[in-house]
Design a protein around this motif. Structure first.
Motif, PDB file in Angstrom:
ATOM      1  N   TRP A 195      -8.136  11.166   7.458  1.00  0.00           N
ATOM      2  CA  TRP A 195      -7.186  10.176   7.934  1.00  0.00           C
ATOM      3  C   TRP A 195      -5.778  10.702   7.811  1.00  0.00           C
ATOM      4  O   TRP A 195      -5.225  10.812   6.718  1.00  0.00           O
ATOM      5  CB  TRP A 195      -7.356   8.897   7.122  1.00  0.00           C
ATOM      6  CG  TRP A 195      -6.540   7.750   7.584  1.00  0.00           C
ATOM      7  CD1 TRP A 195      -6.234   7.432   8.856  1.00  0.00           C
ATOM      8  CD2 TRP A 195      -5.926   6.766   6.763  1.00  0.00           C
ATOM      9  NE1 TRP A 195      -5.477   6.299   8.884  1.00  0.00           N
ATOM     10  CE2 TRP A 195      -5.280   5.865   7.617  1.00  0.00           C
ATOM     11  CE3 TRP A 195      -5.872   6.521   5.401  1.00  0.00           C
ATOM     12  CZ2 TRP A 195      -4.578   4.760   7.135  1.00  0.00           C
ATOM     13  CZ3 TRP A 195      -5.190   5.431   4.940  1.00  0.00           C
ATOM     14  CH2 TRP A 195      -4.554   4.583   5.807  1.00  0.00           C
TER      15      TRP A 195
ATOM     16  N   LEU B 282      -4.567   9.512   0.262  1.00  0.00           N
ATOM     17  CA  LEU B 282      -5.084   8.575  -0.716  1.00  0.00           C
ATOM     18  C   LEU B 282      -4.325   7.268  -0.559  1.00  0.00           C
ATOM     19  O   LEU B 282      -3.102   7.249  -0.640  1.00  0.00           O
ATOM     20  CB  LEU B 282      -4.867   9.170  -2.111  1.00  0.00           C
ATOM     21  CG  LEU B 282      -5.321   8.423  -3.339  1.00  0.00           C
ATOM     22  CD1 LEU B 282      -6.825   8.187  -3.298  1.00  0.00           C
ATOM     23  CD2 LEU B 282      -4.942   9.214  -4.576  1.00  0.00           C
ATOM     24  N   ALA B 283      -5.041   6.186  -0.284  1.00  0.00           N
ATOM     25  CA  ALA B 283      -4.412   4.865  -0.159  1.00  0.00           C
ATOM     26  C   ALA B 283      -4.586   4.115  -1.474  1.00  0.00           C
ATOM     27  O   ALA B 283      -5.702   3.998  -1.984  1.00  0.00           O
ATOM     28  CB  ALA B 283      -5.031   4.086   0.987  1.00  0.00           C
TER      29      ALA B 283
ATOM     30  N   LYS C   5      -7.507   2.358  -3.212  1.00  0.00           N
ATOM     31  CA  LYS C   5      -8.165   1.589  -2.148  1.00  0.00           C
ATOM     32  C   LYS C   5      -9.102   2.476  -1.337  1.00  0.00           C
ATOM     33  O   LYS C   5     -10.197   2.080  -0.999  1.00  0.00           O
ATOM     34  CB  LYS C   5      -7.121   0.966  -1.217  1.00  0.00           C
ATOM     35  CG  LYS C   5      -6.309  -0.131  -1.854  1.00  0.00           C
ATOM     36  CD  LYS C   5      -5.165  -0.589  -0.983  1.00  0.00           C
ATOM     37  CE  LYS C   5      -5.605  -1.133   0.352  1.00  0.00           C
ATOM     38  NZ  LYS C   5      -4.503  -1.736   1.123  1.00  0.00           N
ATOM     39  N   CYS C   6      -8.624   3.690  -0.999  1.00  0.00           N
ATOM     40  CA  CYS C   6      -9.385   4.533  -0.079  1.00  0.00           C
ATOM     41  C   CYS C   6      -8.915   5.978  -0.206  1.00  0.00           C
ATOM     42  O   CYS C   6      -7.716   6.235  -0.317  1.00  0.00           O
ATOM     43  CB  CYS C   6      -9.154   4.047   1.346  1.00  0.00           C
ATOM     44  SG  CYS C   6      -9.980   5.045   2.598  1.00  0.00           S
ATOM     45  N   LEU C   7      -9.863   6.892  -0.193  1.00  0.00           N
ATOM     46  CA  LEU C   7      -9.574   8.322  -0.162  1.00  0.00           C
ATOM     47  C   LEU C   7     -10.193   8.876   1.110  1.00  0.00           C
ATOM     48  O   LEU C   7     -11.377   8.660   1.369  1.00  0.00           O
ATOM     49  CB  LEU C   7     -10.166   9.030  -1.374  1.00  0.00           C
ATOM     50  CG  LEU C   7     -10.134  10.551  -1.396  1.00  0.00           C
ATOM     51  CD1 LEU C   7      -8.693  11.069  -1.366  1.00  0.00           C
ATOM     52  CD2 LEU C   7     -10.856  11.093  -2.614  1.00  0.00           C
ATOM     53  N   SER C   8      -9.385   9.540   1.915  1.00  0.00           N
ATOM     54  CA  SER C   8      -9.911  10.081   3.168  1.00  0.00           C
ATOM     55  C   SER C   8      -9.373  11.476   3.407  1.00  0.00           C
ATOM     56  O   SER C   8      -8.166  11.703   3.368  1.00  0.00           O
ATOM     57  CB  SER C   8      -9.524   9.188   4.346  1.00  0.00           C
ATOM     58  OG  SER C   8      -9.927   9.811   5.550  1.00  0.00           O
TER      59      SER C   8
ATOM     60  N   THR D 276       0.852  -1.188   0.000  1.00  0.00           N
ATOM     61  CA  THR D 276       0.000   0.000   0.000  1.00  0.00           C
ATOM     62  C   THR D 276       0.888   1.238   0.000  1.00  0.00           C
ATOM     63  O   THR D 276       1.903   1.279   0.695  1.00  0.00           O
ATOM     64  CB  THR D 276      -0.904   0.015   1.247  1.00  0.00           C
ATOM     65  OG1 THR D 276      -1.781  -1.113   1.192  1.00  0.00           O
ATOM     66  CG2 THR D 276      -1.728   1.293   1.338  1.00  0.00           C
TER      67      THR D 276
END
Length: 131
Positions: free
Chosen positions: A127, A59-60, A121-124, A46
């Motif tokens: 975080w 942004l992951a 994978k993921c946008l935060s 990751t």
């Protein structure tokens, strides 16, 4: 220390435009020097990208493939540049020299370069990397 079968998390920073391009799926290949930090990256790892103008946006992405080259010249011939953040209007003028705004020719010659294929994978926006 790297262990076989254990996925690592790497942290990098991006300017606003490439950050948004990755977040929206327009950019699926990140170009970097293949320096010691990047040599630790493996498929399945990751990467947490922090947006440089708003470090709270993270942004992951997952690394799906890695491609090493001796130079950006070689990379630009082998990797579809529309996947690297160039818009259709920019493709005709795309050049390995574009990377000189980020890296010197000495760095490129010393380390070689890396095309990192990624998927989001993921946008935060909340975080932080220290949470």
């Amino acid at each position: 220390l790297l262990h076989k079968g254990i996925n690592m998390i790497h942290e990098m920073r991006l300017k606003a435009r490439p950050f948004e391009q990755i977040a929206t799926g327009c950019k699926t290949v990140e170009l970097r020097l293949n320096d010691p930090k990047r040599q630790k990256i493996a498929v399945g790892d990751t990467i947490l990208f922090q947006r440089m103008d708003d470090m709270n946006q993270v942004l992951a992405v997952q690394v799906v493939a890695l491609h090493t080259f001796a130079s950006f010249g070689e990379l630009y011939k082998a990797i579809p540049l529309d996947k690297c953040g160039y818009s259709p209007a920019e493709l005709s003028d795309a050049s390995p020299e574009d990377m000189l705004q980020y890296y010197t020719t000495e760095e490129e010659g010393k380390w070689g370069v890396l095309a990192i294929e990624i998927e989001v994978k993921c946008l935060s926006a909340q975080w932080g990397l220290n949470n």
